[in-house]
Design a protein around this motif. Structure first.
Motif, mmCIF file in Angstrom:
data_model
loop_
_atom_site.group_PDB
_atom_site.id
_atom_site.type_symbol
_atom_site.label_atom_id
_atom_site.label_comp_id
_atom_site.label_asym_id
_atom_site.label_seq_id
_atom_site.Cartn_x
_atom_site.Cartn_y
_atom_site.Cartn_z
ATOM 1 N N LEU A 1 0.859 -1.178 0.000
ATOM 2 C CA LEU A 1 0.000 0.000 0.000
ATOM 3 C C LEU A 1 0.898 1.231 0.000
ATOM 4 C CD1 LEU A 1 -1.941 -2.235 1.378
ATOM 5 C CD2 LEU A 1 -3.172 -0.272 2.294
ATOM 6 N N THR A 2 0.502 2.258 -0.713
ATOM 7 C CA THR A 2 1.246 3.508 -0.716
ATOM 8 C C THR A 2 0.287 4.687 -0.631
ATOM 9 O OG1 THR A 2 1.255 3.723 -3.138
ATOM 10 C CG2 THR A 2 3.087 2.512 -2.150
ATOM 11 N N CYS A 3 0.750 5.759 -0.021
ATOM 12 C CA CYS A 3 -0.052 6.976 0.080
ATOM 13 C C CYS A 3 0.871 8.177 -0.081
ATOM 14 C CB CYS A 3 -0.762 7.027 1.432
ATOM 15 S SG CYS A 3 -1.736 8.531 1.694
ATOM 16 N N LEU A 4 0.585 9.008 -1.068
ATOM 17 C CA LEU A 4 1.323 10.246 -1.302
ATOM 18 C C LEU A 4 0.374 11.410 -1.101
ATOM 19 C CD1 LEU A 4 3.217 9.273 -4.592
ATOM 20 C CD2 LEU A 4 4.018 9.011 -2.246
ATOM 21 N N TYR A 5 0.841 12.425 -0.382
ATOM 22 C CA TYR A 5 -0.035 13.543 -0.045
ATOM 23 C C TYR A 5 0.803 14.813 -0.001
ATOM 24 C CZ TYR A 5 -3.544 16.161 2.737
ATOM 25 O OH TYR A 5 -4.452 17.079 3.197
ATOM 26 N N ASN A 6 0.373 15.804 -0.779
ATOM 27 C CA ASN A 6 1.114 17.066 -0.813
ATOM 28 C C ASN A 6 0.140 18.236 -0.956
ATOM 29 O OD1 ASN A 6 3.779 18.477 -1.019
ATOM 30 N ND2 ASN A 6 2.895 19.139 -2.963
ATOM 31 N N VAL A 7 0.351 19.253 -0.132
ATOM 32 C CA VAL A 7 -0.455 20.473 -0.186
ATOM 33 C C VAL A 7 0.495 21.646 -0.330
ATOM 34 C CG1 VAL A 7 -2.195 21.885 0.979
ATOM 35 C CG2 VAL A 7 -2.166 19.415 1.349
ATOM 36 N N ALA A 8 0.283 22.478 -1.343
ATOM 37 C CA ALA A 8 1.199 23.592 -1.603
ATOM 38 C C ALA A 8 0.417 24.831 -2.014
ATOM 39 C CB ALA A 8 2.199 23.218 -2.699
ATOM 40 N N GLN A 9 0.955 25.985 -1.661
ATOM 41 C CA GLN A 9 0.351 27.241 -2.075
ATOM 42 C C GLN A 9 1.059 27.761 -3.313
ATOM 43 O OE1 GLN A 9 0.473 30.411 0.827
ATOM 44 N NE2 GLN A 9 -0.827 31.769 -0.403
ATOM 45 N N VAL A 10 0.283 28.132 -4.312
ATOM 46 C CA VAL A 10 0.807 28.736 -5.537
ATOM 47 C C VAL A 10 0.009 30.011 -5.776
ATOM 48 C CG1 VAL A 10 1.260 28.458 -7.993
ATOM 49 C CG2 VAL A 10 1.396 26.474 -6.477
ATOM 50 N N GLY A 11 0.592 31.142 -5.418
ATOM 51 C CA GLY A 11 -0.121 32.404 -5.533
ATOM 52 C C GLY A 11 -1.343 32.413 -4.630
ATOM 53 N N ASN A 12 -2.491 32.719 -5.211
ATOM 54 C CA ASN A 12 -3.749 32.750 -4.456
ATOM 55 C C ASN A 12 -4.495 31.421 -4.512
ATOM 56 O OD1 ASN A 12 -3.455 35.322 -3.509
ATOM 57 N ND2 ASN A 12 -5.410 36.066 -4.295
ATOM 58 N N ASN A 13 -3.793 30.370 -4.902
ATOM 59 C CA ASN A 13 -4.409 29.046 -4.971
ATOM 60 C C ASN A 13 -3.697 28.080 -4.028
ATOM 61 O OD1 ASN A 13 -6.291 29.723 -7.003
ATOM 62 N ND2 ASN A 13 -4.751 29.390 -8.588
ATOM 63 N N ILE A 14 -4.438 27.109 -3.544
ATOM 64 C CA ILE A 14 -3.859 25.997 -2.799
ATOM 65 C C ILE A 14 -4.068 24.742 -3.634
ATOM 66 C CG2 ILE A 14 -4.037 24.543 -0.750
ATOM 67 C CD1 ILE A 14 -4.837 26.986 0.832
ATOM 68 N N GLN A 15 -2.977 24.049 -3.925
ATOM 69 C CA GLN A 15 -3.038 22.838 -4.730
ATOM 70 C C GLN A 15 -2.842 21.617 -3.835
ATOM 71 O OE1 GLN A 15 -0.152 23.332 -7.881
ATOM 72 N NE2 GLN A 15 -1.499 24.693 -9.036
ATOM 73 N N VAL A 16 -3.733 20.660 -3.981
ATOM 74 C CA VAL A 16 -3.714 19.447 -3.169
ATOM 75 C C VAL A 16 -3.577 18.245 -4.094
ATOM 76 C CG1 VAL A 16 -4.952 18.056 -1.453
ATOM 77 C CG2 VAL A 16 -5.253 20.552 -1.492
ATOM 78 N N MET A 17 -2.574 17.397 -3.815
ATOM 79 C CA MET A 17 -2.408 16.161 -4.574
ATOM 80 C C MET A 17 -2.431 14.990 -3.596
ATOM 81 S SD MET A 17 -0.672 13.358 -5.715
ATOM 82 C CE MET A 17 0.983 13.551 -5.067
ATOM 83 N N TYR A 18 -3.313 14.043 -3.865
ATOM 84 C CA TYR A 18 -3.451 12.873 -2.995
ATOM 85 C C TYR A 18 -3.519 11.622 -3.860
ATOM 86 C CZ TYR A 18 -5.450 9.655 0.432
ATOM 87 O OH TYR A 18 -5.682 8.581 1.249
#
Length: 206
Positions: free
Chosen positions: A144-161
């Motif tokens: 099983l694997t889980c990758l999770y990243n939350v980053a701010q880019v300007g006025n946006n928040i990008q979430v990758m799961y």
């Protein structure tokens, strides 16, 4: 706004049996509109503004879904701080594996792969104080694997799961590792984005 309404886009990618299940479900509805209505019912307080699907008619490809959405009453205010869980309804709030020991294997039935990508738009008066820290959880042999990243880019928040179940049957000796894996997922899923208003007069603008 002052009730915590969230607007943004969400991309979902499913492969294998998960994609097969989604195809079956999608075509069980008389129209795409009916599918969206059902989707909204299962995602509390969510309204789909537009959507796009690819890969539905190609059994060899993953299915990709893209939604433009609006969510009401998500997150909570603590003074001038706004706390928001970026996984929304995908948040795992408790470990499904609770017993201390297990005397028989865990059977996930089929391999599973889910990728979610969110983009959340912030108002100009909002300042991001804290984001969930990136994480990569991997069981031995990548069962099983889980990758999770939350980053701010300007006025946006990008979430990758991204969550993958690559091994469908885990034997009793692997249970404790599996239990610890899910406990780590629950802890990570509980982390909020913390947004601070620039000043008290701007509270009603978020």
């Amino acid at each position: 706004d002052s009730t915590g309404t969230v607007e943004g886009t969400m991309q979902c990618q499913m492969g294998g049996y998960a994609a097969r299940h989604l195809r079956k479900k999608y075509y069980s509805f008389p129209s795409e509109e009916d599918f969206i209505i059902d989707f909204e019912k299962k995602h509390s307080n969510l309204a789909v503004k537009s959507c796009e699907f690819s890969g539905l008619d190609d059994l060899e490809k993953d299915i990709k879904e893209t939604y433009s959405f609006k969510m009401d009453s998500r997150g909570s205010f603590v003074g001038s701080m706004f706390l928001l869980n970026p996984l929304f309804d995908e948040q795992l709030s408790e470990n499904p594996f609770k017993i201390e020991d297990r005397k028989y294997p865990v059977d996930f039935v089929y391999p599973h792969s889910t990728t979610l990508i969110f983009t959340l738009s912030l108002p100009n008066n909002a300042v991001v104080e804290e984001l969930p820290k990136p994480t990569r959880l991997v069981m031995p042999n990548k069962s099983l694997t889980c990758l999770y990243n939350v980053a701010q880019v300007g006025n946006n928040i990008q979430v990758m799961y991204k969550f993958d179940i690559n091994k469908t049957i885990l034997i009793e000796s692997e249970y404790q590792t599996l239990k610890q894996f899910y406990s780590a997922m629950v802890q990570k899923h509980a982390e909020n984005i913390i947004i601070k208003l620039q000043n008290e007069e701007d509270t009603a603008k978020l």
